[in-house]
Motif scaffolding. Structure first.
Motif, PDB file in Angstrom:
ATOM      1  N   ALA A 465       0.831  -1.203   0.000  1.00  0.00           N
ATOM      2  CA  ALA A 465       0.000   0.000   0.000  1.00  0.00           C
ATOM      3  C   ALA A 465       0.868   1.256   0.000  1.00  0.00           C
ATOM      4  CB  ALA A 465      -0.927  -0.008   1.219  1.00  0.00           C
ATOM      5  N   ALA A 466       1.922   1.264   0.823  1.00  0.00           N
ATOM      6  CA  ALA A 466       2.811   2.429   0.887  1.00  0.00           C
ATOM      7  C   ALA A 466       3.527   2.647  -0.447  1.00  0.00           C
ATOM      8  CB  ALA A 466       3.822   2.244   2.013  1.00  0.00           C
ATOM      9  N   LEU A 467       3.969   1.563  -1.060  1.00  0.00           N
ATOM     10  CA  LEU A 467       4.636   1.662  -2.358  1.00  0.00           C
ATOM     11  C   LEU A 467       3.680   2.163  -3.431  1.00  0.00           C
ATOM     12  CD1 LEU A 467       6.690  -1.679  -2.285  1.00  0.00           C
ATOM     13  CD2 LEU A 467       7.555   0.633  -1.882  1.00  0.00           C
ATOM     14  N   THR A 468       2.436   1.730  -3.350  1.00  0.00           N
ATOM     15  CA  THR A 468       1.424   2.158  -4.311  1.00  0.00           C
ATOM     16  C   THR A 468       1.114   3.642  -4.166  1.00  0.00           C
ATOM     17  OG1 THR A 468       0.433  -0.037  -4.314  1.00  0.00           O
ATOM     18  CG2 THR A 468      -0.941   1.763  -5.103  1.00  0.00           C
ATOM     19  N   LEU A 469       1.077   4.117  -2.946  1.00  0.00           N
ATOM     20  CA  LEU A 469       0.710   5.504  -2.684  1.00  0.00           C
ATOM     21  C   LEU A 469       1.625   6.481  -3.425  1.00  0.00           C
ATOM     22  CD1 LEU A 469      -1.192   7.361  -1.005  1.00  0.00           C
ATOM     23  CD2 LEU A 469       0.540   7.300   0.808  1.00  0.00           C
ATOM     24  N   SER A 475       2.102   2.710 -10.591  1.00  0.00           N
ATOM     25  CA  SER A 475       2.075   4.141 -10.895  1.00  0.00           C
ATOM     26  C   SER A 475       0.939   4.442 -11.869  1.00  0.00           C
ATOM     27  CB  SER A 475       3.401   4.575 -11.515  1.00  0.00           C
ATOM     28  OG  SER A 475       3.331   5.903 -11.984  1.00  0.00           O
ATOM     29  N   VAL A 476       0.157   5.480 -11.578  1.00  0.00           N
ATOM     30  CA  VAL A 476      -0.924   5.870 -12.483  1.00  0.00           C
ATOM     31  C   VAL A 476      -0.421   6.794 -13.587  1.00  0.00           C
ATOM     32  CG1 VAL A 476      -2.628   5.631 -10.637  1.00  0.00           C
ATOM     33  CG2 VAL A 476      -1.605   7.877 -11.093  1.00  0.00           C
ATOM     34  N   ASP A 477       0.843   7.189 -13.489  1.00  0.00           N
ATOM     35  CA  ASP A 477       1.455   7.953 -14.573  1.00  0.00           C
ATOM     36  C   ASP A 477       1.743   6.994 -15.720  1.00  0.00           C
ATOM     37  OD1 ASP A 477       3.467   9.132 -16.286  1.00  0.00           O
ATOM     38  OD2 ASP A 477       3.728  10.673 -14.757  1.00  0.00           O
ATOM     39  N   PRO A 478       1.295   7.288 -16.944  1.00  0.00           N
ATOM     40  CA  PRO A 478       1.548   6.370 -18.064  1.00  0.00           C
ATOM     41  C   PRO A 478       3.018   6.033 -18.252  1.00  0.00           C
ATOM     42  CG  PRO A 478      -0.057   8.023 -18.699  1.00  0.00           C
ATOM     43  CD  PRO A 478       0.466   8.428 -17.355  1.00  0.00           C
ATOM     44  N   ASN A 479       3.914   6.940 -17.872  1.00  0.00           N
ATOM     45  CA  ASN A 479       5.343   6.686 -18.005  1.00  0.00           C
ATOM     46  C   ASN A 479       5.918   5.889 -16.842  1.00  0.00           C
ATOM     47  OD1 ASN A 479       5.791   8.136 -20.482  1.00  0.00           O
ATOM     48  ND2 ASN A 479       5.480  10.018 -19.307  1.00  0.00           N
ATOM     49  N   GLY A 480       5.094   5.578 -15.839  1.00  0.00           N
ATOM     50  CA  GLY A 480       5.571   4.804 -14.699  1.00  0.00           C
ATOM     51  C   GLY A 480       6.335   5.614 -13.678  1.00  0.00           C
ATOM     52  N   SER A 481       6.209   6.945 -13.700  1.00  0.00           N
ATOM     53  CA  SER A 481       6.970   7.790 -12.782  1.00  0.00           C
ATOM     54  C   SER A 481       6.442   7.662 -11.359  1.00  0.00           C
ATOM     55  CB  SER A 481       6.889   9.253 -13.218  1.00  0.00           C
ATOM     56  OG  SER A 481       7.413   9.427 -14.508  1.00  0.00           O
ATOM     57  N   PRO A 490      -7.128  15.465  -9.789  1.00  0.00           N
ATOM     58  CA  PRO A 490      -8.133  14.681  -9.063  1.00  0.00           C
ATOM     59  C   PRO A 490      -8.397  13.294  -9.650  1.00  0.00           C
ATOM     60  CG  PRO A 490      -8.828  16.954  -9.255  1.00  0.00           C
ATOM     61  CD  PRO A 490      -7.598  16.836 -10.084  1.00  0.00           C
ATOM     62  N   SER A 491      -8.456  13.169 -10.986  1.00  0.00           N
ATOM     63  CA  SER A 491      -8.747  11.862 -11.569  1.00  0.00           C
ATOM     64  C   SER A 491      -7.628  10.869 -11.291  1.00  0.00           C
ATOM     65  CB  SER A 491      -8.974  11.999 -13.075  1.00  0.00           C
ATOM     66  OG  SER A 491      -7.803  12.511 -13.714  1.00  0.00           O
ATOM     67  N   ALA A 492      -6.372  11.314 -11.402  1.00  0.00           N
ATOM     68  CA  ALA A 492      -5.242  10.428 -11.114  1.00  0.00           C
ATOM     69  C   ALA A 492      -5.197  10.083  -9.633  1.00  0.00           C
ATOM     70  CB  ALA A 492      -3.937  11.088 -11.550  1.00  0.00           C
ATOM     71  N   ARG A 493      -5.502  11.080  -8.777  1.00  0.00           N
ATOM     72  CA  ARG A 493      -5.524  10.815  -7.335  1.00  0.00           C
ATOM     73  C   ARG A 493      -6.565   9.757  -6.995  1.00  0.00           C
ATOM     74  NH1 ARG A 493      -4.998  16.179  -6.119  1.00  0.00           N
ATOM     75  NH2 ARG A 493      -7.221  16.403  -5.727  1.00  0.00           N
ATOM     76  N   GLY A 494      -7.686   9.777  -7.725  1.00  0.00           N
ATOM     77  CA  GLY A 494      -8.719   8.778  -7.489  1.00  0.00           C
ATOM     78  C   GLY A 494      -8.223   7.372  -7.788  1.00  0.00           C
ATOM     79  N   PHE A 499      -6.268   1.902  -5.680  1.00  0.00           N
ATOM     80  CA  PHE A 499      -5.294   0.820  -5.550  1.00  0.00           C
ATOM     81  C   PHE A 499      -4.690   0.770  -4.144  1.00  0.00           C
ATOM     82  CE2 PHE A 499      -5.636   0.789 -10.097  1.00  0.00           C
ATOM     83  CZ  PHE A 499      -5.314  -0.507 -10.467  1.00  0.00           C
ATOM     84  N   THR A 500      -4.426   1.933  -3.557  1.00  0.00           N
ATOM     85  CA  THR A 500      -3.876   1.951  -2.202  1.00  0.00           C
ATOM     86  C   THR A 500      -4.885   1.395  -1.206  1.00  0.00           C
ATOM     87  OG1 THR A 500      -2.565   3.914  -2.758  1.00  0.00           O
ATOM     88  CG2 THR A 500      -2.847   3.412  -0.418  1.00  0.00           C
ATOM     89  N   ALA A 501      -6.125   1.828  -1.343  1.00  0.00           N
ATOM     90  CA  ALA A 501      -7.170   1.351  -0.435  1.00  0.00           C
ATOM     91  C   ALA A 501      -7.381  -0.157  -0.574  1.00  0.00           C
ATOM     92  CB  ALA A 501      -8.484   2.084  -0.715  1.00  0.00           C
ATOM     93  N   ALA A 502      -7.209  -0.676  -1.780  1.00  0.00           N
ATOM     94  CA  ALA A 502      -7.373  -2.117  -1.989  1.00  0.00           C
ATOM     95  C   ALA A 502      -6.373  -2.899  -1.136  1.00  0.00           C
ATOM     96  CB  ALA A 502      -7.196  -2.454  -3.467  1.00  0.00           C
ATOM     97  N   TYR A 503      -5.131  -2.421  -1.093  1.00  0.00           N
ATOM     98  CA  TYR A 503      -4.126  -3.100  -0.268  1.00  0.00           C
ATOM     99  C   TYR A 503      -4.453  -2.961   1.220  1.00  0.00           C
ATOM    100  CZ  TYR A 503      -0.793  -4.125  -4.037  1.00  0.00           C
ATOM    101  OH  TYR A 503      -0.182  -4.640  -5.146  1.00  0.00           O
ATOM    102  N   VAL A 504      -4.913  -1.765   1.620  1.00  0.00           N
ATOM    103  CA  VAL A 504      -5.234  -1.553   3.038  1.00  0.00           C
ATOM    104  C   VAL A 504      -6.387  -2.449   3.467  1.00  0.00           C
ATOM    105  CG1 VAL A 504      -6.093   0.130   4.710  1.00  0.00           C
ATOM    106  CG2 VAL A 504      -4.339   0.812   3.049  1.00  0.00           C
ATOM    107  N   VAL A 505      -7.411  -2.534   2.639  1.00  0.00           N
ATOM    108  CA  VAL A 505      -8.558  -3.398   2.969  1.00  0.00           C
ATOM    109  C   VAL A 505      -8.119  -4.856   3.047  1.00  0.00           C
ATOM    110  CG1 VAL A 505     -10.764  -4.269   2.101  1.00  0.00           C
ATOM    111  CG2 VAL A 505     -10.281  -1.809   2.043  1.00  0.00           C
ATOM    112  N   LEU A 506      -7.270  -5.277   2.134  1.00  0.00           N
ATOM    113  CA  LEU A 506      -6.780  -6.653   2.179  1.00  0.00           C
ATOM    114  C   LEU A 506      -5.981  -6.906   3.454  1.00  0.00           C
ATOM    115  CD1 LEU A 506      -6.219  -9.448   1.028  1.00  0.00           C
ATOM    116  CD2 LEU A 506      -4.376  -8.450  -0.357  1.00  0.00           C
ATOM    117  N   ALA A 507      -5.145  -5.951   3.834  1.00  0.00           N
ATOM    118  CA  ALA A 507      -4.366  -6.106   5.067  1.00  0.00           C
ATOM    119  C   ALA A 507      -5.290  -6.213   6.282  1.00  0.00           C
ATOM    120  CB  ALA A 507      -3.407  -4.929   5.232  1.00  0.00           C
TER     121      ALA A 507
END
Length: 524
Positions: A465-469, A475-481, A490-494, A499-507
């Protein structure tokens, strides 16, 4: 301390030299073929600037390994083979250098300026990896303890299977008459261990047969558009002088650190494993010396213009079995180093078609993938398999929607077209970004589940989750940055939140499961 043995060249050294040189040539050929064929990278920058420094790093590493074998004092000591690493070099070409070149051109650079900037990025990546590997050389055992073997071997097997195996297979089938014949010979000789006339090494026999087919049938149009007459050999004299160009390239490395650092980590772990393999075969070399040597070779390569890291090769026992001692690494280092300076490496790469060399990469990919299972207890096979999936996503992103191939305005549509849920192709790209670290996280998580260590699994997922954040994985940046999430629109933050929340919920789910009173659950 035993007296230093004298350097002698035996017939076994000649066999080992041929095998080790061909392995290195095949990697260089694929790097050049991918950059030129896929990304239309200027050939002269590859041959005149990238190859000399890359080959010089291999020269330095092989000479040190030769010296280590001689200093053992044993006449039968077999040196550790060192060469240009295949999986990470292919990864550098397809995932870093090629896309970066296209991105630089899209930013308004002309072709030559973009090529120089890409070369400087490659140099900087080598220096970063060399420094990283030097540090890890002193704590290799700790790395092995933190990341289970299934995660380490599964992630590199994913690279081998889909990047080192699939893409060369496509090159084989682009000239199928030649490629399949060479692949069959390689599989017969190296997988089935079938005998060949005159006991000629299988790799050499495959190359000779492939060249005969290619140049006998090609001029008569029997190979279709797959035949290209070789250009006349060119005299290219380029000394790999140390350069500060890597400093200019450091500013370009940030978007690619999620690839560059795992590449270095994999070589450290691989170096530990192959040193243990050599020890089992009778050659006991200090692990730290082996790792520091290849870290130094990578640093030297980067400072002198190289773009591909070196590594101690898997298969030292095989070189010992064929009679290799200390001479084969000496011959290989000198051949590669001088080949980079005088240009005959690039002439060989241009003369030997990729369809002839690609089968060797297929064999290496098969061997690496098999090793991931052979060296992992059977109960963890599921963890090895799940490590493949992020690499598959990255392969699909390259072929279907990588921004280095598809115009950004077209690629952006992937994030907006969906009937339900997140856009499918956007998910593929996001899964592929940072795929090596993702593979390690997923495999480590599954290993913990199999061991019924649910809280440990939850902790691994929280690391994910931390790595995803911050975009280190997914990375939601198309270049993988990588990025600071609050700086995104806002759309990228969403997407980051999803993805971050998915890991937190799984944990959280795993932690709650660990509260069960069942005696079979280890809550540690």
């Amino acid at each position: 301390m035993a007296a230093t043995a004298r350097l002698r060249i035996t017939s076994g050294d000649i066999n080992g030299f041929i095998g080790l040189v061909v392995d290195n040539l095949s990697v260089l050929a694929f790097l050049a073929g991918a950059l030129i064929g896929i990304f239309h990278f200027p050939a002269e920058v590859i041959f005149g600037r990238m190859f000399p420094g890359t080959a010089f790093g291999a020269l330095i590493g092989n000479l040190i390994y030769t010296r280590m074998a001689l200093r053992s004092g044993r006449a039968d000591a077999c040196a550790m083979p060192l060469g240009i690493d295949a999986p990470t070099t292919i990864g550098m070409g397809l995932l870093v250098l090629g896309p970066a070149f296209v991105a630089f051109k899209q930013q308004g650079m002309d072709e030559n300026a973009a090529a120089i900037a890409t070369w400087q990025l490659g140099m900087a990546a080598m220096v970063v990896m060399g420094v990283f590997k030097t540090i890890l050389s002193f704590c290799g055992a700790a790395v092995q303890r933190l990341v289970p073997r299934a995660g380490l071997l599964g992630s590199i097997a994913g690279i081998a299977l889909v990047l080192m195996g699939f893409f060369p297979l496509v090159d084989i089938l682009r000239v199928p008459i030649v490629g399949l014949a060479c692949l069959g010979i390689v599989l017969y000789a190296l997988v089935a261990h079938g005998p060949l006339p005159g006991r000629i090494p299988g790799v050499l026999f495959s190359i000779i047969a492939g060249l005969v087919l290619y140049y006998a049938l090609g001029p008569f149009d029997l190979l279709g558009p797959g035949f290209h007459a070789p250009s006349a050999p060119q005299w290219r004299f380029n000394l790999p002088w140390p350069s500060l160009g890597f400093i200019d390239g450091l500013k370009y490395t940030l978007p690619y650190l999620a690839l560059i650092l795992p590449f270095g980590l994999l070589m450290v772990v691989g170096g530990i494993n192959v040193t243990e393999s050599a020890r089992a075969a009778g050659d006991d070399y200090p692990v730290r010396d082996i790792l520091l040597t290849e870290a130094l070779a990578t640093l030297v390569a980067g400072i002198c213009g190289g773009v591909a890291q070196t590594t101690p090769y898997i298969g030292q026992p095989a070189y010992r079995a064929m009679g290799g001692r200390s001479g084969y690494t000496f011959l290989t280092g000198v051949f590669l180093g001088l080949g980079g300076v005088f240009g005959y490496l690039s002439n060989l790469v241009e003369f030997i078609p990729l369809a002839v060399l690609a089968p060797i990469l297929i064999f290496i990919a098969i061997h690496i993938t098999m090793q991931a299972f052979e060296a992992t207890p059977q109960k963890y096979f599921a963890a090895v398999v799940i490590a493949f999936f992020p690499a598959v996503a990255r392969m699909l992103a390259i072929k279907l929607g990588d921004p280095g191939i598809v115009a950004p305005e077209h690629f952006a549509q992937l994030y907006t077209h969906a009937d339900q849920g997140l856009p499918e192709l956007a998910v593929i790209v996001i899964l592929g970004n940072g795929f090596i670290i993702t593979s390690m996280v997923w495999a480590s998580f599954v290993v913990a589940l199999i061991d019924h260590r649910l809280r440990h699994a939850a902790a691994i997922v929280l690391v994910g989750a931390a790595l995803t954040l911050f975009g280190i994985i997914h990375s939601v940046d198309p270049n993988g940055s990588i990025y600071l999430p609050w700086t995104l629109d806002p759309s990228a933050r969403g997407l980051v939140w999803q993805f971050t929340a998915a890991y937190v919920v799984l944990a959280a789910t795993l932690f709650l499961l660990s509260l069960q009173p069942a005696s079979s659950i280890d809550r540690s």
